[in-house]
Structure formats: C-alpha cells, structure tokens
Scaffold this motif. Structure first.
Motif, short mmCIF file in Angstrom:
data_model
loop_
_atom_site.label_atom_id
_atom_site.label_comp_id
_atom_site.label_asym_id
_atom_site.label_seq_id
_atom_site.Cartn_x
_atom_site.Cartn_y
_atom_site.Cartn_z
N GLU A 1 36.14 33.52 52.25
CA GLU A 1 36.32 32.33 53.09
C GLU A 1 37.09 31.31 52.28
N GLY A 2 38.40 31.23 52.50
CA GLY A 2 39.23 30.35 51.69
C GLY A 2 39.28 30.85 50.26
N ASP A 3 38.97 29.97 49.31
CA ASP A 3 38.99 30.37 47.91
C ASP A 3 37.61 30.78 47.40
N LYS A 4 36.66 30.95 48.31
CA LYS A 4 35.30 31.35 47.93
C LYS A 4 34.96 32.69 48.57
N THR A 5 33.93 33.35 48.03
CA THR A 5 33.44 34.59 48.62
C THR A 5 31.94 34.48 48.86
N ARG A 6 31.48 35.18 49.89
CA ARG A 6 30.07 35.20 50.25
C ARG A 6 29.59 36.65 50.21
N THR A 7 28.53 36.89 49.45
CA THR A 7 28.02 38.25 49.31
C THR A 7 27.15 38.63 50.50
N VAL A 8 27.47 39.76 51.10
CA VAL A 8 26.64 40.33 52.17
C VAL A 8 25.71 41.39 51.58
N THR A 9 26.29 42.32 50.83
CA THR A 9 25.52 43.30 50.07
C THR A 9 26.08 43.37 48.67
N ASN A 10 25.29 42.96 47.69
CA ASN A 10 25.77 42.95 46.30
C ASN A 10 25.91 44.39 45.81
N TRP A 11 26.51 44.54 44.63
CA TRP A 11 26.74 45.88 44.09
C TRP A 11 25.46 46.69 44.17
N THR A 12 25.54 47.82 44.87
CA THR A 12 24.38 48.67 45.12
C THR A 12 24.71 50.11 44.75
N ALA A 13 23.89 50.70 43.90
CA ALA A 13 24.08 52.11 43.54
C ALA A 13 23.62 52.99 44.70
N SER A 14 24.36 54.09 44.91
CA SER A 14 24.01 55.03 45.97
C SER A 14 24.39 56.44 45.54
N LYS B 1 27.17 39.73 63.12
CA LYS B 1 27.17 38.27 62.99
C LYS B 1 27.29 37.83 61.53
N ASP B 2 27.01 38.73 60.59
CA ASP B 2 27.05 38.38 59.17
C ASP B 2 28.43 38.56 58.54
N ILE B 3 29.38 39.13 59.29
CA ILE B 3 30.69 39.44 58.74
C ILE B 3 31.78 39.05 59.74
N THR B 4 33.03 39.18 59.33
CA THR B 4 34.14 39.05 60.27
C THR B 4 34.50 40.45 60.75
N SER B 5 34.85 40.58 62.02
CA SER B 5 35.14 41.92 62.55
C SER B 5 36.42 41.99 63.37
N GLU B 6 36.94 40.85 63.80
CA GLU B 6 38.13 40.87 64.65
C GLU B 6 39.29 40.23 63.91
N GLY B 7 40.39 40.98 63.81
CA GLY B 7 41.56 40.46 63.12
C GLY B 7 42.31 41.56 62.40
N ILE B 8 43.01 41.19 61.35
CA ILE B 8 43.87 42.12 60.60
C ILE B 8 43.02 42.98 59.67
N TYR B 9 43.42 44.24 59.50
CA TYR B 9 42.77 45.12 58.53
C TYR B 9 43.81 45.63 57.53
N GLY B 10 43.32 46.03 56.36
CA GLY B 10 44.23 46.51 55.33
C GLY B 10 43.47 46.98 54.11
N LEU B 11 44.18 46.97 52.99
CA LEU B 11 43.68 47.53 51.74
C LEU B 11 43.42 46.43 50.73
#
Length: 211
Positions: A132-145, A185-195
């Motif tokens: 979000e702008g110059d900041k980031t918001r963690t939804v799921t932190n680094w998780t081993a699987s 509701k916790d993420i963005t889902s509509e818009g541009i996608y990429g790498l």
C-alpha cells in the motif's frame, strides 16, 4: 568488562544482519523488462533497466539486479479467476530471496500503488503481503510448509504458484497443493496481475497467466 564484551558482540551480530538485509544489487548487464511490459523497482533509486530478461522459448530467464514487479497494463482480472506462473530457481542466492506473483494491482506507476503478492523462497516457505504505497501489510508471514519444496544441493527448485479467487476467499497453491486460504476482504483481488522478483536472483519464469 564482560558487559562491554557482550554489547560489542551484539553490535557485531546486528551489523552482520544489517549487511545481509541491505546487500547491494548485483550488476547484471541490464536490458530491462521484455517489450510490451512495464516494471517498477521497490526502491525509487534503483533502475528497472538493471534487471536482465532473456527469452528462452516460452520462458524468461531473469537475473536481478533490483527487486521489482513486471506487468502488462492490459493484464487485468476481476471476479472469479485464477492466476498462475511457474518459477524455477536456477542457483542459490547469497541469502534467502523470494519470488512470486502479484494481483489486484492499481496505480502501479503512482505513489499510491497497491497490490497483493504471493511469494516463495528456496528455504521451503511462503508469504502473502499487501503493498500500500511505500508500506507493506503482512497477511501471512513467512510460513514453512511441506508443500513448498526446499531448493536442492545445487540451489535449484521449481514452484508452480496459483491463486484462485472464489466469491469470498482466495486459495493459494504451490505445485497444485493448497497451502493457504485467505478472506478476500483481507487482500486486493481486482486489478492488474504480474510477476514479482526480489533482488540478486537467477530464475526462469513462465509469464503469469489468467485462467
């Protein structure tokens, strides 16, 4: 005296950690992103031209260079859809570095940029965050699987990443195995996608596709 020695040792640890977190972008010979695509670096002072993309059949061989996203403005999605890409780590980075896909992108060339990204790294972990702008918001932190394979002794690993959007949730897959489910509701889902590719990596990638 002992207190001073401990303090000095702790300073040394912090300095090493800081050096690892802020190692310089490697020189790649540059060339920038493929024709028809746009790129944006994480740091304003970094140049997307310092990323190196080489077409290899249906894949891109990418050497970084700066951490960045790459996308085509026409590649947008809404509603129920899935996006997918296969990323191969070709050699081990000096420190664990991540790569993945992003989606729900808006204002990607503006200070108000927003998007969600789903990344993995060769240590067998995944991450979900929102920029979000110059900041980031963690939804799921680094998780081993166990479903995120670790890179082999040669530093190689292959990761098919897929995100599928249902009416109320998003499903996150690695190599066709479900690793996370997140409310839309916790993420963005509509818009541009990429790498999205972090710095100082050597990977081969199939461009992100919508299904």
């Amino acid at each position: 005296m002992r207190t001073m020695w401990i303090a000095a040792a702790m300073v040394g640890v912090v300095s090493v950690s800081a050096a690892q977190d802020h190692d310089k972008d490697k020189a790649t010979g540059g060339g920038g992103v493929p024709a028809g695509f746009m790129g944006r670096t994480d740091r304003e002072t970094a140049k997307i031209a310092d990323a190196k993309y080489v077409a290899k059949g249906t894949k891109w061989e990418i050497t970084t260079g700066p951490a960045h996203i790459v996308y085509a403005a026409k590649n947008t999605a809404t509603g129920g859809y899935a996006v997918t890409s296969t990323i191969e780590q070709l050699e081990a980075p000096a420190h664990p570095e991540a790569y993945g896909i992003f989606f729900g992108g808006k204002d990607l060339d503006q200070p108000t940029q927003t998007y969600t990204y789903f990344e993995v790294r060769g240590t067998g972990e995944y991450l979900i965050k929102v920029r979000e702008g110059d900041k980031t918001r963690t939804v799921t932190n680094w998780t081993a699987s166990n479903d995120v394979p670790k890179a082999d002794a040669a530093g190689k690993g292959s990761y098919k990443l897929t995100v599928h959007f249902a009416p109320d949730v998003a499903h996150f897959y690695v190599n066709d195995k479900l690793v996370a489910t997140v409310p839309k509701k916790d993420i963005t889902s509509e818009g541009i996608y990429g790498l999205r590719v972090n710095h100082n990596l050597h990977v081969a990638v199939t461009p992100v596709e919508k299904k």
